[in-house]
Write a protein that holds these residues in place. Structure first.
Motif, PDB file in Angstrom:
ATOM      1  N   VAL A  33       0.790  -1.498  -0.096  1.00 42.54           N
ATOM      2  CA  VAL A  33       0.209  -0.108   0.022  1.00 42.54           C
ATOM      3  C   VAL A  33       0.920   1.088  -0.034  1.00 42.54           C
ATOM      4  O   VAL A  33       1.982   1.446   0.769  1.00 42.54           O
ATOM      5  N   HIS A  34       0.682   2.039  -0.676  1.00 45.60           N
ATOM      6  CA  HIS A  34       1.229   3.453  -0.972  1.00 45.60           C
ATOM      7  C   HIS A  34       0.693   4.255   0.281  1.00 45.60           C
ATOM      8  O   HIS A  34      -0.319   4.480   0.398  1.00 45.60           O
ATOM      9  N   VAL A  35       2.154   4.592   1.067  1.00 48.33           N
ATOM     10  CA  VAL A  35       1.502   5.465   2.197  1.00 48.33           C
ATOM     11  C   VAL A  35       1.249   6.869   2.055  1.00 48.33           C
ATOM     12  O   VAL A  35       2.106   7.681   1.451  1.00 48.33           O
ATOM     13  N   ASN A  36       0.044   7.204   2.033  1.00 51.08           N
ATOM     14  CA  ASN A  36      -0.418   8.862   1.965  1.00 51.08           C
ATOM     15  C   ASN A  36      -1.542   9.127   2.674  1.00 51.08           C
ATOM     16  O   ASN A  36      -1.943   8.246   3.667  1.00 51.08           O
ATOM     17  N   GLN A  37      -2.193  10.197   2.907  1.00 54.63           N
ATOM     18  CA  GLN A  37      -3.042  10.577   3.756  1.00 54.63           C
ATOM     19  C   GLN A  37      -4.231   9.869   3.775  1.00 54.63           C
ATOM     20  O   GLN A  37      -4.921   9.438   4.650  1.00 54.63           O
ATOM     21  N   ASP A  38      -4.876   9.202   2.495  1.00 57.74           N
ATOM     22  CA  ASP A  38      -5.944   8.337   2.632  1.00 57.74           C
ATOM     23  C   ASP A  38      -5.470   6.953   3.042  1.00 57.74           C
ATOM     24  O   ASP A  38      -6.343   6.276   3.465  1.00 57.74           O
ATOM     25  N   SER A  39      -4.348   6.548   3.043  1.00 57.78           N
ATOM     26  CA  SER A  39      -4.346   5.121   3.413  1.00 57.78           C
ATOM     27  C   SER A  39      -3.652   4.971   4.829  1.00 57.78           C
ATOM     28  O   SER A  39      -3.470   3.913   5.258  1.00 57.78           O
ATOM     29  N   ILE A  40      -3.436   6.041   5.420  1.00 54.95           N
ATOM     30  CA  ILE A  40      -2.626   5.803   6.846  1.00 54.95           C
ATOM     31  C   ILE A  40      -3.267   4.977   7.672  1.00 54.95           C
ATOM     32  O   ILE A  40      -2.722   4.290   8.494  1.00 54.95           O
ATOM     33  N   TRP A  41      -4.688   4.972   7.692  1.00 55.24           N
ATOM     34  CA  TRP A  41      -5.304   4.548   8.846  1.00 55.24           C
ATOM     35  C   TRP A  41      -5.119   2.916   8.489  1.00 55.24           C
ATOM     36  O   TRP A  41      -5.101   1.895   9.392  1.00 55.24           O
ATOM     37  N   ASP A  42      -4.988   2.444   7.197  1.00 53.81           N
ATOM     38  CA  ASP A  42      -4.875   1.007   6.782  1.00 53.81           C
ATOM     39  C   ASP A  42      -3.387   0.705   7.224  1.00 53.81           C
ATOM     40  O   ASP A  42      -3.281  -0.305   7.655  1.00 53.81           O
ATOM     41  N   VAL A  43      -2.625   1.683   6.799  1.00 55.09           N
ATOM     42  CA  VAL A  43      -1.286   1.102   7.128  1.00 55.09           C
ATOM     43  C   VAL A  43      -0.871   1.126   8.558  1.00 55.09           C
ATOM     44  O   VAL A  43      -0.290   0.012   8.990  1.00 55.09           O
ATOM     45  N   ARG A  44      -1.586   1.948   9.215  1.00 57.92           N
ATOM     46  CA  ARG A  44      -1.383   2.067  10.681  1.00 57.92           C
ATOM     47  C   ARG A  44      -1.598   0.359  11.426  1.00 57.92           C
ATOM     48  O   ARG A  44      -1.308   0.495  12.539  1.00 57.92           O
ATOM     49  N   LYS A  45      -2.612  -0.008  10.798  1.00 54.37           N
ATOM     50  CA  LYS A  45      -3.188  -1.314  11.217  1.00 54.37           C
ATOM     51  C   LYS A  45      -1.948  -2.335  11.220  1.00 54.37           C
ATOM     52  O   LYS A  45      -1.968  -3.146  11.987  1.00 54.37           O
ATOM     53  N   ASN A  46      -1.180  -2.040  10.369  1.00 52.21           N
ATOM     54  CA  ASN A  46      -0.138  -3.172  10.331  1.00 52.21           C
ATOM     55  C   ASN A  46       1.353  -2.827  10.733  1.00 52.21           C
ATOM     56  O   ASN A  46       2.254  -3.341  10.768  1.00 52.21           O
ATOM     57  N   VAL A  47       1.348  -1.561  11.026  1.00 51.96           N
ATOM     58  CA  VAL A  47       2.658  -0.894  11.848  1.00 51.96           C
ATOM     59  C   VAL A  47       2.592  -0.708  13.253  1.00 51.96           C
ATOM     60  O   VAL A  47       1.821   0.396  13.668  1.00 51.96           O
ATOM     61  N   GLY A  48       3.164  -1.361  14.174  1.00 49.94           N
ATOM     62  CA  GLY A  48       3.247  -1.164  15.710  1.00 49.94           C
ATOM     63  C   GLY A  48       4.533  -0.427  15.961  1.00 49.94           C
ATOM     64  O   GLY A  48       5.610  -0.772  15.390  1.00 49.94           O
ATOM     65  N   MET A  49       4.357   0.634  16.793  1.00 49.80           N
ATOM     66  CA  MET A  49       5.561   1.382  17.221  1.00 49.80           C
ATOM     67  C   MET A  49       5.806   1.709  18.782  1.00 49.80           C
ATOM     68  O   MET A  49       4.855   1.897  19.465  1.00 49.80           O
ATOM     69  N   VAL A  50       6.797   1.364  18.954  1.00 48.07           N
ATOM     70  CA  VAL A  50       7.286   1.366  20.451  1.00 48.07           C
ATOM     71  C   VAL A  50       8.579   2.508  20.901  1.00 48.07           C
ATOM     72  O   VAL A  50       9.264   2.474  19.935  1.00 48.07           O
ATOM     73  N   PHE A  51       8.079   3.539  21.694  1.00 55.42           N
ATOM     74  CA  PHE A  51       8.977   4.513  21.703  1.00 55.42           C
ATOM     75  C   PHE A  51       9.975   4.481  22.849  1.00 55.42           C
ATOM     76  O   PHE A  51       9.933   3.608  23.666  1.00 55.42           O
ATOM     77  N   GLN A  52      10.647   5.644  23.002  1.00 58.04           N
ATOM     78  CA  GLN A  52      11.775   5.618  23.927  1.00 58.04           C
ATOM     79  C   GLN A  52      11.246   5.673  25.281  1.00 58.04           C
ATOM     80  O   GLN A  52      11.612   4.644  26.341  1.00 58.04           O
ATOM     81  N   ASN A  53      10.447   6.489  25.810  1.00 57.16           N
ATOM     82  CA  ASN A  53      10.052   6.754  27.049  1.00 57.16           C
ATOM     83  C   ASN A  53       8.790   6.067  27.394  1.00 57.16           C
ATOM     84  O   ASN A  53       7.719   6.280  27.030  1.00 57.16           O
ATOM     85  N   PRO A  54       8.618   4.778  28.053  1.00 62.40           N
ATOM     86  CA  PRO A  54       7.638   4.031  28.485  1.00 62.40           C
ATOM     87  C   PRO A  54       6.413   4.989  29.294  1.00 62.40           C
ATOM     88  O   PRO A  54       5.197   4.475  28.906  1.00 62.40           O
ATOM     89  N   ASP A  55       6.944   5.829  29.997  1.00 61.09           N
ATOM     90  CA  ASP A  55       6.021   6.437  30.688  1.00 61.09           C
ATOM     91  C   ASP A  55       4.936   7.167  29.899  1.00 61.09           C
ATOM     92  O   ASP A  55       3.879   7.556  30.297  1.00 61.09           O
ATOM     93  N   ASN A  56       5.555   7.782  28.476  1.00 57.03           N
ATOM     94  CA  ASN A  56       4.592   8.622  27.730  1.00 57.03           C
ATOM     95  C   ASN A  56       3.713   7.599  26.912  1.00 57.03           C
ATOM     96  O   ASN A  56       2.835   8.284  26.315  1.00 57.03           O
TER      97      ASN A  56
END
Lengths: 279, 290
Positions: free
Chosen positions: A69-92
């Motif tokens: 899927v080409h990542v753009n404004q229209d597809s981001i919600w579909d894309v984000r179903k497939n992409v999980g992110m974990v960031f640096q600060n767990p408390d945030n």
């Protein structure tokens, strides 16, 4: 040929028109079951890559594909179903008052039926070995435990790729080890691509492949072993080699020859043992 | 300045349902001019401890002495400002505290608050920017246009410009790239020696503690768990594991060598080249041991 899961095609990005380019003509692919480490000096564009993958930012030039899927404004919600992110600060990243509620949050947002939600919470907390902590308050957990819950919350929405953006940077050594063990296991068991963005040299040795960024460009794509044979070049671009690799280099400089440039304690001990039995 | 903690306890929000005792019965001494590492897992009380060093917190019980300054629950310290001028604290991610229009103004903010005259401030600003290894022309730039590593250095320069006698560093290399980590630690070590500072380093990196400190204090659940010379403390694997810590990687490796080859190599601060030579003689001479 293997089907790529994430693909960057000639991607360039900058934060504003007057600003310098953060990424310059970046192209690479990541395959569905791979563990790829992205490394590079501060400001080399690593975290920007992560934000581009799930559409937190969009490139000015080039194209990005996630699962075709080409990542753009229209597809981001579909894309984000497939992409999980974990960031640096767990408390945030905590929203729930218990570990269970916190993992449930992402599922509720997606309207997952109750019974399936319960199953997924069980499975994902078991996967990170936090199933004894269902009713604990996230804020009272240790750093490593917090990040494991954060990873469980991501796993519960069954993404196809998990991105860890410096997820171990704020943890104590034990916490780091917990997270590394957790993601190694998870990646073994689940059908999942893993992208870790990190400065931790020992963490890099565990990945299948490394993308080395320098000043917004892909400087090298190679296995960890190949990457760490380039110690001089790495230092020049703000990086370094891990302890074992440094010690191996010292041994090489006094005349030892290794079949394989060692990356772990065990590999170096094995090489030394081979030498010893030949002597 | 000599520093001592005498039976110090600190309780957050006492007499409320949220009461939390962060440090408890803590006693230790740090002599002037030493480089001390404070190590412990997340939540062991490290941050609470360092906030006592410049009077951000006063002990609930016990007494903290920093040079001629005394902190206790009984009375407020009158010379708090003077204490804070002499104890510089570099907090975690100090670049988050940058706010001025230019680097020069940001560095000058601390000393000007303490009434240092403008000529002296410019002199110190120049000295501080050099000390952190940044080029002078950067002084007129906005700190927000700099890279993460440069911003960190500007924030550190702001602390140095106060001419502190005690430097407290809370995870100063977190988030920096590997070369940045080495550069920043080497810089602090050089400053420590040149200016004969008393340096207190809070770190998760056993490697940094081993490499730079001459004394280590290990905290667990708000109490002192161990203290001593790094090369003595950092070989106690069992004890360290018990409090979620581990021995530094070089010592871990030497333990594994002993297990495999039956020969003990002790770590006494030798360089990697020396260790390589020692390993070389082990694999050559191991016949005689078998």
């Amino acid at each position: 040929m293997r089907e790529s899961f994430i693909e960057f095609r000639n991607v360039s990005f900058r934060y504003g028109e007057e600003q310098p380019w953060v990424l310059k003509d970046v192209s690479f692919v990541i395959y569905p079951d791979e563990w790829v480490a992205i490394i590079g000096h501060n400001g080399s564009g690593k975290s920007t890559i992560a934000k581009l993958i799930n559409g937190l930012l969009f490139p000015q030039e080039g194209e990005i594909f996630v699962d075709g899927v080409h990542v753009n404004q229209d597809s981001i919600w579909d894309v984000r179903k497939n992409v999980g992110m974990v960031f640096q600060n767990p408390d945030n990243q905590f929203v729930g008052t218990t570990v269970r509620d916190d993992v449930a949050f992402g599922l509720e947002n997606r309207g997952i039926p109750r019974q399936e939600m319960i199953d997924r919470i069980n499975t994902s907390l078991t996967a990170v070995a936090m199933n004894d902590y269902f009713l604990h308050e996230p804020h009272r957990l240790s750093g490593g435990q917090k990040q494991r819950v954060a990873i469980a919350s991501i796993l519960a929405i069954s993404p196809k790729v998990v991105i860890l953006d410096e997820a171990t940077a704020m943890l104590d050594p034990k916490g780091k080890l917990e997270i590394m063990r957790t993601i190694t296991e998870v990646q073994d068991k689940l059908d999942l691509a893993l992208v870790t963005i990190t400065h931790d040299l020992n963490e890099i040795t565990l990945a299948d492949r490394v993308i080395v960024m320098n000043e917004g460009q892909v400087w090298l794509e190679a296995t960890p072993r190949e990457v760490f044979t380039k110690k001089e070049e790495l230092r020049r671009i703000g990086l370094d080699t891990p302890f074992i690799s440094k010690l191996a280099d010292e041994l090489i400089s006094i005349g030892l020859v290794f079949n394989n440039h060692p990356l772990s304690h065990e590999e170096l001990l094995e090489e030394l043992w081979t030498y010893h039995s030949k002597m | 300045m000599d520093i001592s903690f005498k039976n110090v306890s600190y309780t957050y929000q006492p007499n409320t349902p949220f009461e939390h005792r962060a440090i408890h019965g803590l006693s230790f001494k740090i002599s002037s001019g030493s480089f001390v590492a404070i190590v412990g897992h997340t939540g062991s009380g490290k941050s609470t401890l360092i906030q006592h060093l410049n009077g951000l917190l006063r002990p609930t019980i016990g007494q903290v002495t920093i040079g001629g300054f005394q902190l206790s629950s009984e009375k407020k310290l009158k010379q708090m400002k003077e204490l804070r001028r002499r104890v510089g604290v570099v907090f975690q991610y100090p670049e988050h505290q940058l706010f001025e229009e230019t680097v020069a103004k940001d560095i000058a903010f601390g000393p000007s608050n303490f009434g240092v005259d403008s000529e002296e401030i410019s002199r110190r600003t120049l000295e501080a920017i050099k000390a952190v290894g940044l080029p002078e022309p950067l002084l007129e730039r906005s700190p927000f246009d700099l890279s993460g590593g440069q911003m960190r250095r500007v924030a550190i320069a702001g602390v140095l410009a106060m001419n502190p006698e005690v430097l407290v560093l809370d995870e100063p290399t977190a988030g920096l790239d590997p070369r940045g980590q080495t550069e920043v630690m080497d810089m602090f070590y050089q400053l420590h020696q040149q200016k004969q500072l008393t340096t207190i380093l809070v770190t998760h990196s056993m490697e940094d503690a081993l490499h730079y400190a001459d004394h280590v204090i290990i905290l667990d659940h708000g109490t002192k768990y161990m203290e001593g010379k790094p090369e003595e403390v950092f070989v106690k694997k069992k004890e360290l594991n018990k409090v979620q810590l581990d021995v530094p990687e070089v010592i871990q490796f030497l333990f594994k060598v002993e297990k495999k080859f039956g020969v003990r190599l002790t770590y006494h601060g030798q360089g990697l080249n020396e260790i390589a030579n020692e390993l070389h003689s082990i694999i050559k001479g191991a016949d005689s041991i078998e």
